[in-house]
Design a protein around this motif. Structure first.
Motif, PDB file in Angstrom:
ATOM      1  N   SER A  65       0.820  -1.205   0.000  1.00  0.00           N
ATOM      2  CA  SER A  65       0.000   0.000   0.000  1.00  0.00           C
ATOM      3  C   SER A  65       0.853   1.254   0.000  1.00  0.00           C
ATOM      4  O   SER A  65       0.339   2.357  -0.074  1.00  0.00           O
ATOM      5  CB  SER A  65      -0.933   0.013   1.218  1.00  0.00           C
ATOM      6  OG  SER A  65      -0.182   0.167   2.410  1.00  0.00           O
ATOM      7  N   LYS A  66       2.185   1.090   0.118  1.00  0.00           N
ATOM      8  CA  LYS A  66       3.087   2.230   0.139  1.00  0.00           C
ATOM      9  C   LYS A  66       4.028   2.165  -1.069  1.00  0.00           C
ATOM     10  O   LYS A  66       4.307   1.089  -1.594  1.00  0.00           O
ATOM     11  CB  LYS A  66       3.911   2.223   1.434  1.00  0.00           C
ATOM     12  CG  LYS A  66       3.075   2.374   2.704  1.00  0.00           C
ATOM     13  CD  LYS A  66       3.977   2.362   3.927  1.00  0.00           C
ATOM     14  CE  LYS A  66       3.171   2.531   5.205  1.00  0.00           C
ATOM     15  NZ  LYS A  66       4.036   2.532   6.410  1.00  0.00           N
ATOM     16  N   GLY A  98       1.542   8.700  -4.515  1.00  0.00           N
ATOM     17  CA  GLY A  98       2.699   7.819  -4.380  1.00  0.00           C
ATOM     18  C   GLY A  98       4.022   8.550  -4.513  1.00  0.00           C
ATOM     19  O   GLY A  98       4.986   8.264  -3.788  1.00  0.00           O
ATOM     20  N   GLN A 126       4.556  10.761  -1.360  1.00  0.00           N
ATOM     21  CA  GLN A 126       5.037   9.983  -0.210  1.00  0.00           C
ATOM     22  C   GLN A 126       6.487   9.532  -0.404  1.00  0.00           C
ATOM     23  O   GLN A 126       7.302   9.576   0.528  1.00  0.00           O
ATOM     24  CB  GLN A 126       4.151   8.757   0.002  1.00  0.00           C
ATOM     25  CG  GLN A 126       2.732   9.061   0.441  1.00  0.00           C
ATOM     26  CD  GLN A 126       1.920   7.797   0.636  1.00  0.00           C
ATOM     27  OE1 GLN A 126       2.438   6.685   0.634  1.00  0.00           O
ATOM     28  NE2 GLN A 126       0.611   7.947   0.787  1.00  0.00           N
ATOM     29  N   LEU A 153      -2.043   4.458  -5.645  1.00  0.00           N
ATOM     30  CA  LEU A 153      -1.356   5.692  -5.264  1.00  0.00           C
ATOM     31  C   LEU A 153      -0.916   6.478  -6.496  1.00  0.00           C
ATOM     32  O   LEU A 153      -0.229   7.497  -6.379  1.00  0.00           O
ATOM     33  CB  LEU A 153      -0.147   5.382  -4.386  1.00  0.00           C
ATOM     34  CG  LEU A 153      -0.437   4.761  -3.013  1.00  0.00           C
ATOM     35  CD1 LEU A 153       0.864   4.499  -2.261  1.00  0.00           C
ATOM     36  CD2 LEU A 153      -1.353   5.657  -2.192  1.00  0.00           C
TER      37      LEU A 153
END
Length: 306
Positions: free
Chosen positions: A25-26, A100, A103, A122
Motif C-alpha cells: 500500500s506504500k 505515491g 510519499q 497511489l
C-alpha cells in the motif's frame, strides 16, 4: 494439539497477508546513487526532503516491470522532465503530484537518485491516464534526481483561513489573532487589504506571508461562484427587461405575439387576460414591440405585464 497448531498456522498466514498488504500500500523507494542519509540542521541550507519542504527534481516515469497490465507496455515512458529541459519544483506533501510520488520523495537527500515504485491506487487510481497508456492496474516507476531542497515558506494565510475556502473572513481573522493574544484593528486591516470590498481577503489580496502556491484552479472557480452568489444576495433584485423580452420572444422576430405572451404566463402559472393583452398592444397590430413592452411596464408601475 493438532487444532491449536492449525489455528497458529492460520494466524501466521493472516499476519503475513496483512504485512504484505500494508507493504504494497506504500511506494517502494530504492536509492541507487548519491547520499542515502542526511539531516536538516537549523541555520543551514536543508538537504533532506520533509513534508512542506520545496523539492526541485528531474524525473522520468515509466511503466514498472511489476505492473499487471500488458507485458508489451513494460518500460514504456510516460513523461520526462528531461524532454522539456526543466526540473520542476513544488511543495512536497500538499497534493501537488500523485500521492505515491508525494510519499516517496519524503526522506530523500539532495544529490541523490532513486526509483520510486508507485502502486496503482497511489498513482492515477481507477480512472488511470488512458491517453498516456496508464491503466487502472498500472504500476509506475519514477526515476528521480533530487536537484534542490528548500525550506518551507511561511504561510500565515492557511493558518487564518480556518475553513480552507481560500478567503479570510473577519471572524476567522478575529479567532486567529485572539488565539495569539494579539489585538488587531480588523476594520483598518480590511480597508488596506480587501481590495474588491467583498468583505473577505483573498489569497491574491493577502499581503502577509502566504507561501508560494496559489489556490488550485478548482478552488478559484468555487470562490468566484461564492462571491457571485453573495453579491446577488446583497444587491437588490433588478429585472433585466431586455433579457426577459428576448426569452419570451421564442421565434426571435423582435416582437411578442399573443401566443408567445400566453405561453410565458402559463409557464409561471398564470393566465393572460384580454385586458392585459389590450394594454400591452396599444396600437392593436397583434404584436408587442420592445418599446411597447417597456412602455406597458412603466404604465402599470407594478410589473403586472411580466
Amino acid at each position: 494439539n493438532p487444532t491449536m497448531m492449525k489455528n497458529c498456522v492460520v494466524l501466521v498466514i493472516l499476519a503475513a497477508t496483512a504485512i504484505l498488504a500494508v507493504a504494497s500500500s506504500k511506494p517502494k523507494v530504492i536509492v541507487y546513487d548519491g547520499p542515502t542519509e542526511c539531516s536538516n540542521i537549523a541555520g543551514e541550507n536543508p538537504t533532506k526532503i520533509e513534508t512542506d519542504y520545496i523539492a526541485g527534481l528531474h524525473f522520468t516515469v515509466t511503466i514498472d516491470e511489476s505492473s499487471t497490465g500488458s507485458r508489451d507496455t513494460i518500460g514504456k515512458k510516460i513523461e520526462s522532465s528531461h524532454d522539456v529541459g526543466i526540473a520542476p519544483s513544488f511543495t512536497v506533501g500538499q497534493g501537488k503530484v500523485i500521492e505515491g510520488l508525494d510519499q516517496g520523495l519524503i526522506g530523500l537527500c539532495k544529490g541523490s537518485s532513486a526509483y520510486i515504485i508507485v502502486p496503482p491506487h497511489l498513482g492515477y487510481g481507477r480512472m488511470g491516464k488512458l491517453e498516456q497508456g496508464v491503466m487502472s492496474d498500472t504500476t509506475l516507476r519514477y526515476d528521480v534526481e533530487i536537484a534542490d531542497v528548500q525550506p518551507p515558506v511561511s504561510n500565515d494565510f492557511v493558518k487564518i483561513d480556518a475553513n480552507g475556502d481560500w478567503r479570510i473572513s473577519k471572524k476567522e481573522a478575529n479567532n486567529y489573532f485572539e488565539g495569539l493574544g494579539q489585538v488587531v484593528d480588523l476594520d483598518s486591516l480590511w480597508d488596506d487589504e480587501d481590495a474588491n470590498v467583498d468583505g473577505y481577503i483573498s489569497w491574491e489580496e493577502f499581503k502577509g506571508p502566504k507561501g508560494n502556491d496559489p489556490p488550485p484552479k478548482k478552488q478559484k472557480k468555487q470562490r468566484k461562484k461564492q462571491q457571485s452568489q453573495q453579491q446577488q444576495q446583497e444587491q437588490p433584485e433588478q429585472v433585466n427587461v431586455a433579457a426577459l423580452f428576448q426569452n419570451m420572444d421564442t421565434d426571435k422576430d423582435g416582437k411578442l405575439s399573443k401566443v408567445e405572451l400566453a405561453v410565458f404566463f402559463k409557464a409561471i402559472g398564470e393566465d393572460m387576460t384580454e385586458d392585459f393583452w389590450a394594454q400591452s398592444d396599444p396600437d392593436g397590430d397583434g404584436y408587442v414591440l420592445f418599446e411597447e413592452f417597456v412602455g406597458a411596464n412603466d404604465q402599470t408601475g407594478n410589473g403586472e405585464e411580466l
